[in-house]
Design a protein around this motif. Structure first.
Motif, short mmCIF file in Angstrom:
data_model
loop_
_atom_site.label_atom_id
_atom_site.label_comp_id
_atom_site.label_asym_id
_atom_site.label_seq_id
_atom_site.Cartn_x
_atom_site.Cartn_y
_atom_site.Cartn_z
N ARG A 259 0.83 -1.20 0.00
CA ARG A 259 0.00 0.00 0.00
C ARG A 259 0.86 1.25 0.00
O ARG A 259 0.53 2.26 -0.63
CB ARG A 259 -0.93 -0.03 1.22
N ASP B 288 -0.87 8.40 7.98
CA ASP B 288 -1.69 7.19 8.00
C ASP B 288 -2.57 7.08 6.77
O ASP B 288 -2.77 6.00 6.22
CB ASP B 288 -2.57 7.17 9.26
N ILE B 289 -3.11 8.24 6.32
CA ILE B 289 -3.97 8.22 5.14
C ILE B 289 -3.17 7.83 3.91
O ILE B 289 -3.63 7.06 3.07
CB ILE B 289 -4.64 9.61 4.95
N SER C 268 -1.94 13.64 6.70
CA SER C 268 -1.79 12.51 7.61
C SER C 268 -1.01 11.40 6.94
O SER C 268 -1.34 10.97 5.83
CB SER C 268 -3.17 12.00 8.03
N TRP D 244 1.16 6.82 -6.73
CA TRP D 244 0.07 7.75 -7.01
C TRP D 244 0.53 9.19 -6.82
O TRP D 244 0.15 10.08 -7.58
CB TRP D 244 -1.09 7.43 -6.07
N ALA E 17 0.81 4.14 -2.82
CA ALA E 17 0.59 5.55 -2.49
C ALA E 17 1.69 6.43 -3.05
O ALA E 17 1.44 7.52 -3.57
CB ALA E 17 0.49 5.72 -0.98
N GLN F 247 -2.52 4.11 3.88
CA GLN F 247 -3.70 3.31 3.56
C GLN F 247 -4.10 3.41 2.09
O GLN F 247 -5.02 2.73 1.67
CB GLN F 247 -4.88 3.75 4.44
N GLY F 248 -3.41 4.23 1.31
CA GLY F 248 -3.73 4.37 -0.10
C GLY F 248 -4.95 5.22 -0.37
O GLY F 248 -5.57 5.11 -1.43
N CYS F 249 -5.36 6.09 0.59
CA CYS F 249 -6.52 6.96 0.39
C CYS F 249 -6.09 8.19 -0.41
O CYS F 249 -4.95 8.66 -0.31
CB CYS F 249 -7.11 7.39 1.73
N ARG F 250 -7.03 8.72 -1.13
CA ARG F 250 -6.75 9.90 -1.96
C ARG F 250 -7.23 11.14 -1.23
O ARG F 250 -8.43 11.33 -1.04
CB ARG F 250 -7.46 9.76 -3.30
N PRO F 251 -6.34 12.00 -0.78
CA PRO F 251 -6.75 13.21 -0.06
C PRO F 251 -7.32 14.25 -1.00
O PRO F 251 -6.78 14.52 -2.08
CB PRO F 251 -5.45 13.68 0.61
#
Length: 446
Positions: free
Chosen positions: A3, A27-28, A25, A10, A7, A31-35
């Motif tokens: 992950r 942590d975000i 963050s 990306w 990230a 986790q592979g989240c897109r801010p």
């Protein structure tokens, strides 16, 4: 790691997001989240308020276990902590064994409702043989865990309305001897530290001097550490309360004084204990640690105590219980196992054990039938031998009787012959008439 690399790829593809992440963050990103940045107000920042409103409407529960000898001040301290009177009856010292008495009360402060359960140990330390005094307490705590686990395992659960009776904190009252802990105290706390959050308290701290009290605290903590007893430590992971909790951990065990009597000091009415030599104020931090205990127990760390009970002690009990039942998260190859697979495996195992037991019982039944048949045959042989023996004896006795009968018949025939012969002889020659007798009769008449 996968992950994190995704990230980073990306971020390389979208450098603008790399330059200006909206949340910032780590942590975000991991986790592979897109801010993304919001162009206006949406409203999910009211989620904490929604949780507060829901929790306030539902109410809270808090369960306290008070352990200590009879007359050490457990009821008085709980009355002082919650500023009320719980109408607890006075217990005697003549209890045959330790029993636990639970009382539940409904309290309300402002618009917050609290369902408080106080569990008191009646007769603790009053018996001559104190070897198993802790066992009823351990059984009670496990029974509350088991009750909650059974509610969780139901098909139709009602945890929302379920009255949680798991013990959240144990206030362990230590006698103010000033020397060391008793063996009963160490043994009890050692058996409870993995099941409940223990906060040690020095009861009736006004009966010991200040210098002796400090030495007594150090002695208690050293004995707890040397015996491997794990007491509850106030959490220091929250930055807002880390400093005060860290300082309060240094004051353990708390030296407390409880009182429901009100004394007027100056212009104030305070709870205190009045002695001939002076007044001990319960809420004066220079006199005792009652305020520290109340702040740490109720105002600051009540929710952490509830969380530690569920996440640490109950989860440990639940894990051990499910492992005893045969449930596992992974198999021998460290692969995840679903609940259905575990259930089917245990079902097949149970059916196999059942069939094996049935076969064992069948074999045992057949063996017993064979043994019974062998015993019956042996009994028949013994009866046959006895019958033959009796038959032989009967024949022998019969032969003896026949011989005796023949002898008797021979004797009777011989006697008949002799009688007949004597009769014949008597008939042939009769004896002459005796004259001497007649002559004597005539002479007698004369």
């Amino acid at each position: 790691p996968g992950r994190a690399s995704a990230a980073s790829d990306w971020l390389q593809e979208f450098p603008a997001a790399n330059q200006k992440p909206c949340l910032g963050s780590q942590d975000i990103l991991e986790q592979g989240c897109r801010p993304l940045s919001l162009s206006g107000h949406v409203g999910f920042d009211s989620l904490p308020d929604q949780l507060v409103n829901k929790s306030t409407h539902q109410g809270f529960c808090f369960n306290i276990l008070c352990i200590g000898e009879t007359g050490i001040g457990k009821s008085t301290l709980t009355d002082s902590l919650f500023n009320t009177s719980f109408d607890d009856r006075v217990s005697t010292h003549f209890q045959p064994n330790v029993r636990l008495k639970a009382e539940t009360y409904e309290l309300q402060e402002s618009n917050v409702r609290l369902k408080l359960t106080i569990v008191n140990t009646v007769g603790f330390g009053d018996q001559i043989n104190k070897e198993d005094s802790y066992q009823p307490i351990v059984d009670y705590i496990d029974a509350q865990f088991e009750s909650y686990l059974q509610e969780e395992l139901k098909i139709k659960r009602s945890l929302y309305n379920y009255h949680d009776t798991r013990i959240h904190v144990c206030l362990y009252f230590i006698s103010p001897t000033g020397h060391s802990l008793k063996s009963l105290d160490l043994l009890t706390m050692k058996n409870l530290d993995s099941k409940v959050n223990i906060i040690p308290l020095i009861a009736k701290a006004d009966t010991i001097s200040k210098s002796e009290l400090q030495k007594f605290k150090i002695k208690i903590m050293s004995e707890l550490v040397s015996n491997g007893v794990q007491i509850y430590q106030f959490p220091t992971d929250d930055e807002s309360i880390a400093k005060i909790n860290a300082s309060m951990n240094g004051h353990l065990p708390f030296a407390v004084v409880g009182s429901t009597e009100e004394v007027k000091i100056g212009n104030k009415i305070v709870k205190a204990r009045q002695y001939p030599w002076g007044i001990v104020q319960v809420e004066n931090e220079n006199h005792c640690d009652f305020v520290k205990l109340r702040e740490m127990l109720i105002c600051t760390n009540m929710e952490d105590l509830r969380e530690q009970t569920h996440m640490r002690h109950y989860e440990l009990y639940r894990r051990c219980k499910l492992e005893e039942m045969g449930f596992r998260d992974t198999d021998q190859e460290n692969k995840p196992v679903s609940l259905q697979e575990t259930y089917e495996a245990k079902r097949h195992e149970f059916l196999g054990e059942l069939q094996q037991k049935e076969e064992e019982m069948r074999q045992m039944f057949v063996q017993r039938v064979k043994e019974k048949e062998a015993l019956l045959k042996e009994a028949e042989r013994e009866l046959q031998v006895k019958f033959e023996h009796l038959k032989r004896l009967h024949q022998e006795e019969r032969m003896k009787v026949e011989e005796k009968r023949k002898l008797l018949e021979d004797e009777m025939s011989a006697f008949s012959k002799r009688k007949a012969a004597s009769d014949i002889l008597q008939g042939r020659a009769l004896p002459p008439t005796p004259t001497v007798g007649l002559k004597k009769d005539k002479d007698r008449k004369k």
